[in-house]
Design an enzyme around this catalytic site. Structure first.
Site, PDB file in Angstrom:
ATOM      1  CD  GLU A 412      -2.723  -0.653   2.268  1.00 35.43           C
ATOM      2  OE1 GLU A 412      -2.935   0.470   3.102  1.00 35.43           O
ATOM      3  OE2 GLU A 412      -3.775  -1.431   2.902  1.00 35.43           O
TER       4      GLU A 412
HETATM    5  C1  NOJ Z   1      -4.461   1.448   5.465  1.00 36.86           C
HETATM    6  C2  NOJ Z   1      -5.548   0.393   5.196  1.00 36.86           C
HETATM    7  O1  NOJ Z   1      -4.974  -0.874   5.025  1.00 36.86           O
HETATM    8  C3  NOJ Z   1      -6.366   0.729   4.061  1.00 36.86           C
HETATM    9  O2  NOJ Z   1      -7.728  -0.133   4.153  1.00 36.86           O
HETATM   10  C4  NOJ Z   1      -6.904   2.306   3.771  1.00 36.86           C
HETATM   11  O3  NOJ Z   1      -7.349   2.549   2.930  1.00 36.86           O
HETATM   12  C5  NOJ Z   1      -5.457   3.156   3.886  1.00 36.86           C
HETATM   13  N1  NOJ Z   1      -4.794   2.820   5.065  1.00 36.86           N
HETATM   14  C6  NOJ Z   1      -5.634   4.641   3.796  1.00 36.86           C
HETATM   15  O4  NOJ Z   1      -6.190   4.830   5.150  1.00 36.86           O
END
Ligand code: NOJ
Length: 583
Positions: A412
């Site tokens: 991410e």
């Molecule tokens: C981490 C989380 O895993 C994800 O679901 C979320 O959208 C992002 N942070 C942004 O807040």
């Protein structure tokens, strides 16, 4: 009422404009940009999660998750929004895979909803074949398009029955229930999945779910709840890794990892030993909390010391941080074939003693530190998300040195924007991606073993307690339209170029990508505006024919857009008037 809306909207417009004025990227010190390419075979992707995108919360035999129940309680989520329908991803496999194709991604990361597969969470109760069918379709469709699926087993949507019956992650029995769910996934999908992630960001699930209560299940068990939840998640992770290792690995030849989130912590004063230690502590309490047991077999020494000492001062006979037995330590150590890293932002850290008297226990106070931000750091979206690209390189190097240079997939990374300023021309996201991806490239040159990158997220989606007010997507989703159409933002064009060049060839070309992306997005913006007008008109017609439609619906779907359009017109007229007077 109308006047109030008008005033509010003009105020919002002024806010958006003045924010845009303050937002001067050229004034930020980006350090030197590194032109070069990623290693051959580097995997580019984008991500999503089940509750945030699927919708269909109660369809086709799905059970309730803690998020379904949490979001339906008033006052928990901005505007009381829910993920009931969200992006309707459940019905849009083909559409979304074509967006992934458009970007030419190598992988797509999504999560499996546990209660969609096992409605009560307990495997012996019932398995929902329609849930299995849905994920089979998604996986097959991705593979037909040569996109590698990376699958997360737990992205926070625990079956509600497990919460009610056992207290969720406070209870050790989750370890076995989760293992059975994971085992079912290996059995049903493992012939096609080579990358499994047990937990997504267990830090958030533990701290926000059981310490602050901002997330489901909304418990505020300060000073103990998060540590207990995390303890069980770490054990559950290890158990699932062993299950795969002993029962499936030889046949399926995949890998099992975990996705950990971590902000970087930089000492405020790099010549002050106390600040240096506080910054290290910040990272150890964040990423190290989970990574150290998994790579070294036990919690970071600094967590054991600080929480242990404070617990004693608070009159407890044992530490609030649970302990692993020697057998557990060796069972947990080494249970990671690859490490997923989710990273968004950085903080400056300074030493600050916190009280440790009775009744003051909390994860946050246990750390004895204060977090600061540089007011010059850009924060275009979420309140907590400041763009600090250099922190990413430091965090990746920290992982390399602390955990023996493991194989890393960035699971991410991305940035949001506020809903108020609807905008497909997301130059700030282009800048964020460009700089963060560049820092990752520098980290690879430093010797960090990063194999792939996942932009967060493919679509705008339900952003947990923030509802739909924060948009992380490369694609804009029009949530007011029942069909939830997707529109590419400018960042789609830009990210696509990075992917096709596998990096950044030279300054002239990269600047060209940015320019072209921004040029094309203005026509998409017009498309979106036209579509929004069309759906507003359609809603007006529908209302005329349907007198029973609720007042609320009228306010959100008709009055607000109409007032917005009117106020934009009024602002323009006002501006013209001012200009005339000047002349
Ligand atoms: C981490 C989380 O895993 C994800 O679901 C979320 O959208 C992002 N942070 C942004 O807040």
């Amino acid at each position: 009422m109308l006047v109030l809306f008008l005033v509010c909207h003009v105020f919002m417009l002024v806010l958006c404009l003045s924010a845009a004025e303050d937002f001067d990227w050229t004034k930020n010190d980006h350090g030197s940009f590194y032109y070069g390419t990623f290693p051959a075979g580097f995997s580019w992707g984008a991500g999503s999660s089940a509750y945030q995108t699927e919708g269909a919360w109660d369809k086709d035999g799905k059970g309730l998750s803690i998020w379904d129940v949490f979001t339906h309680k008033k006052g928990r989520i901005q505007q009381n929004e829910t993920g009931d329908s969200s992006c309707e991803g459940y019905y849009k496999i083909k559409d979304d895979v074509s967006l992934i194709n458009e970007l030419k991604l190598n992988h797509y990361r999504f999560s499996i909803s546990w209660p969609r597969l096992i409605p009560t969470g307990i495997k012996s109760d019932h398995i929902n074949e329609r849930g299995i069918q849905y994920y089979n379709d998604l996986i097959d469709h991705l593979l037909e398009n040569k996109i590698t699926p990376i699958v997360t087993l737990y992205h926070w949507d625990l079956p509600q029955v497990l919460q009610e019956k056992y207290g969720g992650w406070q209870n050790i029995s989750m370890v076995n229930h989760f293992n059975e769910f994971a085992n079912l996934c290996f059995e049903k999908f493992g012939n096609r999945i080579k990358y499994w992630i047990t937990f997504n960001n267990p830090w958030s699930a533990a701290v926000e779910g059981y310490e602050t209560g901002e997330h489901a299940p909304g418990l505020k068990l300060r000073g103990t709840g998060a540590y207990r939840a995390a303890h069980h998640m770490i054990k559950a992770h290890a158990k699932v890794w062993h299950t795969y290792d002993t029962q499936w690995r030889a046949k399926q030849k995949g890998m099992v990892g975990i996705s950990l989130s971590g902000d970087w912590g930089e000492p405020v004063d790099i010549s002050n030993q106390k600040d240096i230690e506080a910054a290290e502590r910040y990272v150890q309490f964040y990423l190290g909390w989970f990574a150290t047991p998994i790579f070294h077999g036990d919690y970071p020494q600094v967590m054991k010391d600080f929480i242990g000492r404070k617990s004693i001062q608070q009159g407890l006979s044992t530490s609030r941080l649970p302990t692993f037995s020697p057998q557990e330590k060796s069972y947990i150590k080494g249970t990671c074939d690859f490490l997923g890293i989710g990273h968004f932002t950085t903080r400056y850290i300074t030493q600050k003693n916190s009280p440790s008297t009775r009744g003051t226990s909390s994860y946050f106070l246990d750390r004895d530190l204060a977090e600061l931000v540089d007011p010059r750091w850009p924060d275009p979206g979420s309140e907590w998300l400041y763009a600090v690209p250099w922190g990413f390189r430091r965090l990746l190097n920290f992982v390399k040195t602390q955990y023996g240079n493991p194989m890393i997939y960035v699971t991410e990374n991305g940035v949001s924007e506020k809903m108020l300023c609807t905008e497909l021309c997301d130059e700030w996201r282009i800048q964020y991606l460009k700089d963060y991806i560049n820092e990752m490239l520098k980290a690879i040159k430093d010797g960090v073993n990063v194999k792939g990158y996942t932009a967060w997220s493919l679509l705008d989606k339900f952003e947990w307690d923030e509802g739909f007010s924060e948009r992380f997507g490369l694609y804009y989703v029009d949530f007011r339209n029942k069909n939830k159409p997707r529109y590419p933002k400018a960042s789609v064009q830009f990210y696509k170029r990075i992917i096709s060049s596998n990096g950044f060839p030279n300054q002239r070309e990269v600047e060209n990508w940015r320019r072209k992306a921004v040029e094309t997005c203005s026509s998409s913006n017009q498309l979106l505006a036209a579509e929004e007008q069309r759906s507003t008109a359609a809603n007006i017609l529908r209302l005329i024919h349907d007198p029973l439609t609720s007042h609320m619906e009228m306010v959100t779907e008709i009055v607000v857009p109409t007032v917005c359009t009117l106020s934009i017109l009024l602002s323009a007229i006002f501006l013209m008037f001012l200009l005339r007077r000047r002349n």
